[in-house]
Design a protein around this motif. Sequence first.
Motif, PDB file in Angstrom:
ATOM      1  N   LYS A 144       0.837  -1.209   0.000  1.00 39.64           N
ATOM      2  CA  LYS A 144       0.000   0.000   0.000  1.00 39.64           C
ATOM      3  C   LYS A 144       0.870   1.257   0.000  1.00 39.64           C
ATOM      4  O   LYS A 144       1.764   1.403   0.829  1.00 39.64           O
ATOM      5  N   GLU A 145       0.580   2.127  -0.948  1.00 37.01           N
ATOM      6  CA  GLU A 145       1.215   3.452  -1.003  1.00 37.01           C
ATOM      7  C   GLU A 145       0.118   4.470  -1.274  1.00 37.01           C
ATOM      8  O   GLU A 145      -0.370   4.576  -2.397  1.00 37.01           O
ATOM      9  N   GLY A 146      -0.279   5.172  -0.242  1.00 34.87           N
ATOM     10  CA  GLY A 146      -1.371   6.140  -0.399  1.00 34.87           C
ATOM     11  C   GLY A 146      -2.661   5.440  -0.789  1.00 34.87           C
ATOM     12  O   GLY A 146      -3.101   4.498  -0.116  1.00 34.87           O
ATOM     13  N   ASP A 147      -3.267   5.872  -1.872  1.00 32.52           N
ATOM     14  CA  ASP A 147      -4.533   5.264  -2.306  1.00 32.52           C
ATOM     15  C   ASP A 147      -4.310   4.242  -3.425  1.00 32.52           C
ATOM     16  O   ASP A 147      -5.216   3.974  -4.222  1.00 32.52           O
ATOM     17  N   HIS A 148      -3.111   3.680  -3.495  1.00 35.73           N
ATOM     18  CA  HIS A 148      -2.787   2.637  -4.471  1.00 35.73           C
ATOM     19  C   HIS A 148      -2.072   1.469  -3.802  1.00 35.73           C
ATOM     20  O   HIS A 148      -1.511   1.618  -2.719  1.00 35.73           O
ATOM     21  N   TYR A 149      -2.126   0.317  -4.462  1.00 37.32           N
ATOM     22  CA  TYR A 149      -1.249  -0.807  -4.127  1.00 37.32           C
ATOM     23  C   TYR A 149      -0.212  -0.906  -5.249  1.00 37.32           C
ATOM     24  O   TYR A 149      -0.568  -0.836  -6.435  1.00 37.32           O
ATOM     25  N   VAL A 150       1.047  -1.101  -4.878  1.00 39.02           N
ATOM     26  CA  VAL A 150       2.113  -1.287  -5.868  1.00 39.02           C
ATOM     27  C   VAL A 150       2.385  -2.792  -5.956  1.00 39.02           C
ATOM     28  O   VAL A 150       2.820  -3.421  -4.975  1.00 39.02           O
ATOM     29  N   GLY A 161      -5.833 -15.737 -20.447  1.00 41.30           N
ATOM     30  CA  GLY A 161      -4.721 -14.794 -20.307  1.00 41.30           C
ATOM     31  C   GLY A 161      -4.539 -13.864 -21.490  1.00 41.30           C
ATOM     32  O   GLY A 161      -4.115 -12.719 -21.319  1.00 41.30           O
ATOM     33  N   ALA A 162      -4.844 -14.324 -22.706  1.00 40.10           N
ATOM     34  CA  ALA A 162      -4.677 -13.484 -23.901  1.00 40.10           C
ATOM     35  C   ALA A 162      -5.901 -12.613 -24.134  1.00 40.10           C
ATOM     36  O   ALA A 162      -5.794 -11.397 -24.327  1.00 40.10           O
ATOM     37  N   ASN A 163      -7.092 -13.211 -24.121  1.00 42.91           N
ATOM     38  CA  ASN A 163      -8.335 -12.464 -24.366  1.00 42.91           C
ATOM     39  C   ASN A 163      -8.752 -11.608 -23.176  1.00 42.91           C
ATOM     40  O   ASN A 163      -9.440 -10.606 -23.339  1.00 42.91           O
ATOM     41  N   GLY A 164      -8.348 -12.011 -21.988  1.00 36.65           N
ATOM     42  CA  GLY A 164      -8.824 -11.345 -20.774  1.00 36.65           C
ATOM     43  C   GLY A 164      -8.320  -9.918 -20.639  1.00 36.65           C
ATOM     44  O   GLY A 164      -7.229  -9.582 -21.089  1.00 36.65           O
ATOM     45  N   ASN A 165      -9.136  -9.097 -19.978  1.00 32.20           N
ATOM     46  CA  ASN A 165      -8.719  -7.719 -19.707  1.00 32.20           C
ATOM     47  C   ASN A 165      -9.072  -7.272 -18.290  1.00 32.20           C
ATOM     48  O   ASN A 165      -8.945  -6.100 -17.948  1.00 32.20           O
ATOM     49  N   LEU A 166      -9.522  -8.235 -17.467  1.00 35.52           N
ATOM     50  CA  LEU A 166      -9.833  -7.961 -16.060  1.00 35.52           C
ATOM     51  C   LEU A 166      -9.479  -9.202 -15.256  1.00 35.52           C
ATOM     52  O   LEU A 166     -10.101 -10.254 -15.433  1.00 35.52           O
ATOM     53  N   PHE A 167      -8.476  -9.082 -14.386  1.00 37.47           N
ATOM     54  CA  PHE A 167      -7.954 -10.265 -13.692  1.00 37.47           C
ATOM     55  C   PHE A 167      -8.081 -10.131 -12.172  1.00 37.47           C
ATOM     56  O   PHE A 167      -7.750  -9.095 -11.597  1.00 37.47           O
ATOM     57  N   LEU A 168      -8.587 -11.206 -11.570  1.00 31.39           N
ATOM     58  CA  LEU A 168      -8.608 -11.325 -10.117  1.00 31.39           C
ATOM     59  C   LEU A 168      -7.240 -11.875  -9.721  1.00 31.39           C
ATOM     60  O   LEU A 168      -6.933 -13.038  -9.982  1.00 31.39           O
ATOM     61  N   VAL A 169      -6.410 -11.037  -9.129  1.00 28.14           N
ATOM     62  CA  VAL A 169      -5.013 -11.395  -8.865  1.00 28.14           C
ATOM     63  C   VAL A 169      -4.821 -11.652  -7.366  1.00 28.14           C
ATOM     64  O   VAL A 169      -5.195 -10.828  -6.527  1.00 28.14           O
ATOM     65  N   THR A 193      -3.391  -1.063 -17.089  1.00 34.75           N
ATOM     66  CA  THR A 193      -2.822  -0.486 -15.870  1.00 34.75           C
ATOM     67  C   THR A 193      -1.304  -0.419 -16.039  1.00 34.75           C
ATOM     68  O   THR A 193      -0.677  -1.430 -16.364  1.00 34.75           O
ATOM     69  N   PRO A 194      -0.676   0.763 -15.854  1.00 38.29           N
ATOM     70  CA  PRO A 194       0.780   0.871 -16.021  1.00 38.29           C
ATOM     71  C   PRO A 194       1.523  -0.143 -15.151  1.00 38.29           C
ATOM     72  O   PRO A 194       1.193  -0.320 -13.978  1.00 38.29           O
ATOM     73  N   GLY A 195       2.481  -0.831 -15.759  1.00 41.53           N
ATOM     74  CA  GLY A 195       3.262  -1.833 -15.030  1.00 41.53           C
ATOM     75  C   GLY A 195       2.721  -3.249 -15.167  1.00 41.53           C
ATOM     76  O   GLY A 195       3.334  -4.201 -14.703  1.00 41.53           O
ATOM     77  N   PHE A 196       1.550  -3.399 -15.815  1.00 38.26           N
ATOM     78  CA  PHE A 196       0.970  -4.731 -16.049  1.00 38.26           C
ATOM     79  C   PHE A 196       1.177  -5.093 -17.514  1.00 38.26           C
ATOM     80  O   PHE A 196       0.705  -4.389 -18.412  1.00 38.26           O
ATOM     81  N   GLU A 214       1.067 -15.922 -19.535  1.00 41.19           N
ATOM     82  CA  GLU A 214       1.766 -15.424 -18.343  1.00 41.19           C
ATOM     83  C   GLU A 214       1.423 -13.951 -18.156  1.00 41.19           C
ATOM     84  O   GLU A 214       1.190 -13.235 -19.133  1.00 41.19           O
ATOM     85  N   LEU A 215       1.394 -13.513 -16.908  1.00 46.09           N
ATOM     86  CA  LEU A 215       1.143 -12.109 -16.577  1.00 46.09           C
ATOM     87  C   LEU A 215       2.289 -11.582 -15.724  1.00 46.09           C
ATOM     88  O   LEU A 215       2.777 -12.278 -14.839  1.00 46.09           O
ATOM     89  N   TYR A 216       2.702 -10.332 -16.009  1.00 46.29           N
ATOM     90  CA  TYR A 216       3.814  -9.723 -15.269  1.00 46.29           C
ATOM     91  C   TYR A 216       3.375  -8.396 -14.653  1.00 46.29           C
ATOM     92  O   TYR A 216       2.658  -7.612 -15.292  1.00 46.29           O
ATOM     93  N   PHE A 217       3.822  -8.172 -13.414  1.00 44.31           N
ATOM     94  CA  PHE A 217       3.512  -6.930 -12.712  1.00 44.31           C
ATOM     95  C   PHE A 217       4.822  -6.323 -12.207  1.00 44.31           C
ATOM     96  O   PHE A 217       5.535  -6.937 -11.415  1.00 44.31           O
ATOM     97  N   GLU A 218       5.132  -5.128 -12.713  1.00 40.17           N
ATOM     98  CA  GLU A 218       6.374  -4.456 -12.332  1.00 40.17           C
ATOM     99  C   GLU A 218       6.041  -3.042 -11.877  1.00 40.17           C
ATOM    100  O   GLU A 218       5.686  -2.180 -12.678  1.00 40.17           O
ATOM    101  N   ASP A 219       6.112  -2.834 -10.560  1.00 37.53           N
ATOM    102  CA  ASP A 219       5.702  -1.554  -9.972  1.00 37.53           C
ATOM    103  C   ASP A 219       4.354  -1.114 -10.548  1.00 37.53           C
ATOM    104  O   ASP A 219       4.161   0.039 -10.950  1.00 37.53           O
TER     105      ASP A 219
END
Length: 382
Positions: A144-150, A161-169, A193-196, A214-219
Amino acid sequence: MARYRYETDEHVLFRETLRKFLLKEAAPFYDEWERNRLVPVSFWRKLGEMGFLCPQVEEQYGGLGLDFSYGVIIGEEMERIGAGLTGVGLHNDIVVPYIESFGMEEQKRRWLPGCITADWITGVAMTEPGTGSDLANIRTTAIKEGDHYVVNGQKTFITNGANGNLFLVVVKTDPNAEPKHRGISLLMIEEGTPGFTKGRKLDKVGMHSQDTAELYFEDCRVPAANLIGNKGKGFGYLMEKLQQERLIVALAAQTASEDMLEMTLDYVKSREAFGKPIGSFQNTQFKLAEIATKVELGKTFLESLIEDHLAGKDVVTKVSMAKYWITETAREISSECMQLHGGYGYMEEYKIARRYRDIPVASIYAGTNEIMKVIIAKNMGL
């Protein structure tokens, strides 16, 4: 055409309408989708237009307000076309129910209408390269950083994973929590979302048209408003919803077994050897008698299980039994039916070949069958 005791005329009509739709919009194109390794989004949109996406969602969000029994029909009819349509059941009966059950009102208004039209196609991101069954040890963090999660981490084997655009992570919001499962939370992360970023579409042994990536999350900065339910409660939510997921997997395997029995019966009645149909040989008759018995046992068990689930009963032990036994049985049946097809069974133009390669993963995903046996044994007091 009713299959279960609880089915009404409305269920029968729903099934007939869906089957006609799939015979027109899916069956003629399925081989092409398998070659392309993707079911087109245009097909998802047609499903939405016909009311076959998330029919259980309340009418105020654009749904039909139907119960899970209609999801059973959708799951069966999709599987009859092919296992590559598994992602529809995942969207309808596995991911969207998290938003329905644990989402805030604002989240429901934001996402549910689009889940019904296929503007949102969902996936659930649990598995990581080093973590499958041992969910408490995931490494993807959300700090948690302010009103966001990093968010930082990687997910793999993600259906849609390819067609999807909303993921429960599934993330660790408290990496130091003891016991570890208390640090797990659920975040909805939208494509864009930036970083996804998405990785490659994975090349699987079977289920070729079902996109897995595969899905990647970087900051990756995700609004705190995308947290589903309460922070640190994610593991409990997953355990609650995994029962329906395992029921869906057992249902698909049962449908596949019925389909294999039907196609093999047709084949042995028409294929001749030594001047007579191979269905007249005692070995063939015994094999098919055994398969028919297993199929009937599976169907009867599933019917009672679906009724219990619809009635809100605790089905954890029985659903674990069904997931393990029916998927293992389907794998045995695929091998026996391929053998009864002879050399033709090994040819891609025969549907049994596709069934043979599509089925094994059912004993791995949604909790391996070994984990199912652990749950059964634990609930027996062992």
